[in-house]
Design a protein around this motif. Structure first.
Motif, mmCIF file in Angstrom:
data_model
loop_
_atom_site.group_PDB
_atom_site.id
_atom_site.type_symbol
_atom_site.label_atom_id
_atom_site.label_comp_id
_atom_site.label_asym_id
_atom_site.label_seq_id
_atom_site.Cartn_x
_atom_site.Cartn_y
_atom_site.Cartn_z
ATOM 1 N N GLU A 94 46.082 30.346 24.040
ATOM 2 C CA GLU A 94 44.879 29.928 23.021
ATOM 3 C C GLU A 94 43.822 30.597 22.798
ATOM 4 N N ARG A 95 43.039 31.394 24.040
ATOM 5 C CA ARG A 95 42.221 32.352 23.786
ATOM 6 C C ARG A 95 42.521 33.621 22.819
ATOM 7 N N ALA A 96 43.969 34.161 23.038
ATOM 8 C CA ALA A 96 44.457 35.143 22.519
ATOM 9 C C ALA A 96 44.774 34.855 20.901
ATOM 10 N N LEU A 97 45.239 33.570 20.777
ATOM 11 C CA LEU A 97 45.156 33.080 19.290
ATOM 12 C C LEU A 97 44.092 33.072 18.663
ATOM 13 N N ALA A 98 42.925 32.582 19.170
ATOM 14 C CA ALA A 98 41.710 32.565 18.669
ATOM 15 C C ALA A 98 40.837 33.731 18.181
ATOM 16 N N LYS A 99 41.102 34.611 19.270
ATOM 17 C CA LYS A 99 40.682 36.100 19.000
ATOM 18 C C LYS A 99 41.540 36.684 17.942
ATOM 19 N N ASN A 100 42.809 36.485 17.820
ATOM 20 C CA ASN A 100 43.437 37.020 16.889
ATOM 21 C C ASN A 100 43.033 36.595 15.576
ATOM 22 N N GLU A 101 42.837 35.205 15.291
ATOM 23 C CA GLU A 101 42.180 34.722 13.960
ATOM 24 C C GLU A 101 40.860 35.169 13.625
ATOM 25 N N GLN A 102 40.001 35.575 14.650
ATOM 26 C CA GLN A 102 38.754 35.986 14.404
ATOM 27 C C GLN A 102 38.943 37.587 13.845
ATOM 28 N N VAL A 103 39.918 38.478 14.505
ATOM 29 C CA VAL A 103 40.201 39.652 13.996
ATOM 30 C C VAL A 103 40.805 39.608 12.711
ATOM 31 N N LYS A 104 41.667 38.757 12.409
ATOM 32 C CA LYS A 104 42.217 38.607 11.011
ATOM 33 C C LYS A 104 41.273 38.121 10.218
ATOM 34 N N GLY A 105 40.244 37.345 10.266
ATOM 35 C CA GLY A 105 39.395 37.279 9.475
ATOM 36 C C GLY A 105 38.389 38.324 9.049
ATOM 37 N N LYS A 106 37.928 39.048 10.172
ATOM 38 C CA LYS A 106 37.191 40.399 9.867
ATOM 39 C C LYS A 106 38.053 41.398 9.008
ATOM 40 N N ILE A 107 39.421 41.308 9.149
ATOM 41 C CA ILE A 107 40.142 42.159 8.417
ATOM 42 C C ILE A 107 40.123 42.018 6.917
ATOM 43 N N ASP A 108 40.444 40.558 6.758
ATOM 44 C CA ASP A 108 40.330 39.915 5.498
ATOM 45 C C ASP A 108 39.037 40.115 4.728
ATOM 46 N N THR A 109 37.989 39.937 5.720
ATOM 47 C CA THR A 109 36.587 40.101 4.898
ATOM 48 C C THR A 109 36.455 41.418 4.537
ATOM 49 N N MET A 110 36.765 42.385 5.235
ATOM 50 C CA MET A 110 36.768 43.946 5.020
ATOM 51 C C MET A 110 37.563 44.155 3.851
ATOM 52 N N LYS A 111 38.794 43.757 3.562
ATOM 53 C CA LYS A 111 39.710 44.108 2.464
ATOM 54 C C LYS A 111 38.907 43.412 1.178
ATOM 55 N N LYS A 112 38.301 42.522 1.235
ATOM 56 C CA LYS A 112 37.726 41.815 0.044
ATOM 57 C C LYS A 112 36.455 42.642 -0.193
ATOM 58 N N PHE A 113 35.653 43.072 0.663
ATOM 59 C CA PHE A 113 34.568 43.972 0.648
ATOM 60 C C PHE A 113 34.958 45.281 -0.214
ATOM 61 N N LYS A 114 36.014 45.804 0.129
ATOM 62 C CA LYS A 114 36.624 47.121 -0.046
ATOM 63 C C LYS A 114 36.900 46.757 -1.587
ATOM 64 N N SER A 115 37.685 46.045 -2.028
ATOM 65 C CA SER A 115 38.028 45.509 -3.615
ATOM 66 C C SER A 115 36.922 45.360 -4.204
ATOM 67 N N LEU A 116 35.811 44.764 -3.945
ATOM 68 C CA LEU A 116 34.509 44.252 -4.508
ATOM 69 C C LEU A 116 33.895 45.806 -4.664
ATOM 70 N N LEU A 117 33.690 46.541 -3.678
ATOM 71 C CA LEU A 117 32.985 47.721 -3.700
ATOM 72 C C LEU A 117 33.816 48.774 -4.755
ATOM 73 N N ILE A 118 35.052 48.736 -4.847
ATOM 74 C CA ILE A 118 35.658 49.657 -5.768
ATOM 75 C C ILE A 118 35.496 49.173 -7.183
ATOM 76 N N GLN A 119 35.742 47.689 -7.305
ATOM 77 C CA GLN A 119 35.316 47.278 -8.705
ATOM 78 C C GLN A 119 33.920 47.881 -9.098
ATOM 79 N N GLU A 120 32.853 47.556 -8.141
ATOM 80 C CA GLU A 120 31.528 47.940 -8.690
ATOM 81 C C GLU A 120 31.329 49.328 -8.825
ATOM 82 N N LEU A 121 32.109 50.311 -8.146
ATOM 83 C CA LEU A 121 31.863 51.536 -8.166
ATOM 84 C C LEU A 121 32.510 52.244 -9.479
#
Length: 142
Positions: A94-121
């Motif tokens: 359960e701890r591993a799954l929770a940590k996995n979800e946290q990391v997945k959330g960070k990855i998704d956030t970074m992908k969204k940030f990259k997409s927005l950054l590219i749009q603005e640039l």
């Protein structure tokens, strides 16, 4: 020797070592004076096994493993507290799954940030971003 072969070698030595300890535990749990020779042999195998593992360690000196992976005594503390070892495994998963979800959330956030950054640039530096996208092999926007 390839990295995978080094890990395979380490895994093989660890499996042999664990099996030797298991057999040693059986001998010790039902010790008879006649089993002294077998006990001595298993102890010698244990020393040899540790030496083999140490040789593997020297080959893998540049690998970093979190200490939590080696916290095998935590399960013993868990059992000593009168708790079910299967629950320990469940909680670890359960701890591993929770940590996995946290990391997945960070990855998704970074992908969204990259997409927005590219749009603005692209709005501010359209020519440079077209070159960037061409280098990256991405289709430039219409």
């Amino acid at each position: 020797m390839a990295m995978a072969e080094k890990f395979d070698s380490l895994e093989e030595h660890l499996e042999k070592f664990v099996e030797n300890i298991r057999q040693l535990g059986i001998i010790v749990s039902d010790f008879q004076p006649s089993s002294q020779a077998g006990l001595n042999q298993k102890l010698n195998f244990m020393v040899t096994g540790l030496q083999d593992i140490d040789k593997c360690r020297q080959q893998l000196h540049d690998i970093s493993v979190p200490l939590e992976v080696f916290d095998i005594f935590s399960i013993f503390r868990y059992i000593d507290q009168g708790r079910n070892p299967q629950l320990y495994t469940k909680e670890c998963l359960e701890r591993a799954l929770a940590k996995n979800e946290q990391v997945k959330g960070k990855i998704d956030t970074m992908k969204k940030f990259k997409s927005l950054l590219i749009q603005e640039l692209t709005k501010v530096f359209p020519e440079d971003m077209a070159k960037y996208k061409a280098i990256r092999g991405e289709d430039p926007p219409p």
